[in-house]
Design an enzyme around this catalytic site. Sequence first.
Site, PDB file in Angstrom:
ATOM      1  N   LYS A 231       0.864  -1.182   0.000  1.00 26.83           N
ATOM      2  CA  LYS A 231       0.000   0.000   0.000  1.00 26.83           C
ATOM      3  C   LYS A 231       0.898   1.228   0.000  1.00 26.83           C
ATOM      4  CE  LYS A 231      -3.620   2.358   2.663  1.00 26.83           C
ATOM      5  NZ  LYS A 231      -4.287   2.475   3.984  1.00 26.83           N
ATOM      6  N   HIS A 250      -5.842   2.049  14.813  1.00 21.55           N
ATOM      7  CA  HIS A 250      -6.210   0.697  14.397  1.00 21.55           C
ATOM      8  C   HIS A 250      -5.035  -0.254  14.627  1.00 21.55           C
ATOM      9  CE1 HIS A 250      -3.854   2.140  11.015  1.00 21.55           C
ATOM     10  NE2 HIS A 250      -3.721   0.895  10.595  1.00 21.55           N
ATOM     11  N   ASP A 252      -3.305  -3.677  12.548  1.00 24.28           N
ATOM     12  CA  ASP A 252      -3.323  -4.231  11.188  1.00 24.28           C
ATOM     13  C   ASP A 252      -3.894  -5.639  11.202  1.00 24.28           C
ATOM     14  OD1 ASP A 252      -2.163  -1.918  10.274  1.00 24.28           O
ATOM     15  OD2 ASP A 252      -0.135  -2.731  10.162  1.00 24.28           O
ATOM     16  N   HIS A 306      -1.981   1.851  16.371  1.00 23.29           N
ATOM     17  CA  HIS A 306      -1.259   2.985  15.813  1.00 23.29           C
ATOM     18  C   HIS A 306      -2.190   3.858  14.973  1.00 23.29           C
ATOM     19  CE1 HIS A 306      -1.100  -0.250  12.838  1.00 23.29           C
ATOM     20  NE2 HIS A 306      -0.898   0.655  11.891  1.00 23.29           N
TER      21      HIS A 306
END
Length: 364
Positions: A231, A250, A252, A306
């Site tokens: 990404k 959030h 991962d 994070h």
Amino acid sequence: MLVTQVSLYIVGSLFCFVEKLRNKKIAFRMEFDRVQTIASLSFDKEAIPEEFIMPEKEQPAITTFRGLAPEIPAIDLSDPDQEKLVGLIADASKEWGIFQVINHGIPSDLIAELQGAGKKFFELPQEEKEVCARPRDSESIEGYGSKLLNDPQEKKTWVDHLFHRIWPPPSINYQFWPENPPSYREVNKEYAKYMRDVVDKLFTTLSLGLGLEGHVLKEAAGGEQIEYMLKINYYPPCPRPDLTLGVEAHTDLSAITILVPNEVPGLQIFKDDHWIEAKYIPDALIIHIGDQIEILSNGKYKAVLHRTTVAKDRARMSWPVFLEPPGELVVGPLPEFINKDNPPKFKTKKFKDYMYCKLNKLPQ
């Protein structure tokens, strides 16, 4: 005969009219898609739209820790002392869920080329970037776009992105790999080759740090079928970086995330009830423990919470690679970490089902 010719003329005219309407509709849809990215928005130079303003409890100007904070562990991945290396990575993964690695084996000039190619892509005119756009009806996240088309009730974040897989070859869809700049594809192929060695070393050391044989975690996460989802996050300059976020808090959903940032700060991690900014180390890789490793270890390793902030005068960019199990793979706590005193802390399920629940904010 005359009636037939008139009929054909009428049918032909109707066909042309419908086709013109269809083309206008397609053109309108393309234009509508095009304005749904941060980089193409028009806004007051001293303000941002209301939907981007976070609640006070999330605004970075209020919540970022300003005192003397501990630094994310930085680890030399080339350390010949294997026992020491394993201990450092295991400790960081248990206490922080994140660490940085230096001397990882990926050439610094290749990292610079990767960053340069990505930067050039995001500097292209909007219509050229749209060539790689994610189709609206696609169930995949691959392609260029933003999250502006999400639920209108949700707060928006200040980021555009490009998603595409870079490994293994059968999973790659070159439709979403930019052809411009011309160096983009070759650089990403080369980066994927070097990335594989880093991935193997990380999985091995993480396994050894749990007292397992070196191959266990990688095999449990999908082995050679693990998908490398690249990404590129592009955070344009923002007139009010104190009020908004690039990415909300959030963890991962991947097993591991391996990230390259540019020199503009912005990555923050939540530690000891504080949002702490990650120190920028040139050419270092930032390693996130993701949800799947936390699940496999039954919570011994922690997925890092994070978020990302943005800057007023500079564009911030980052290049995370998410190491994801194949969709049909069933992931759950390993038997080695389950007993009568330590029951499973997570459900066992197919990765695609976990991903669906996570992306749609459904209970796991």
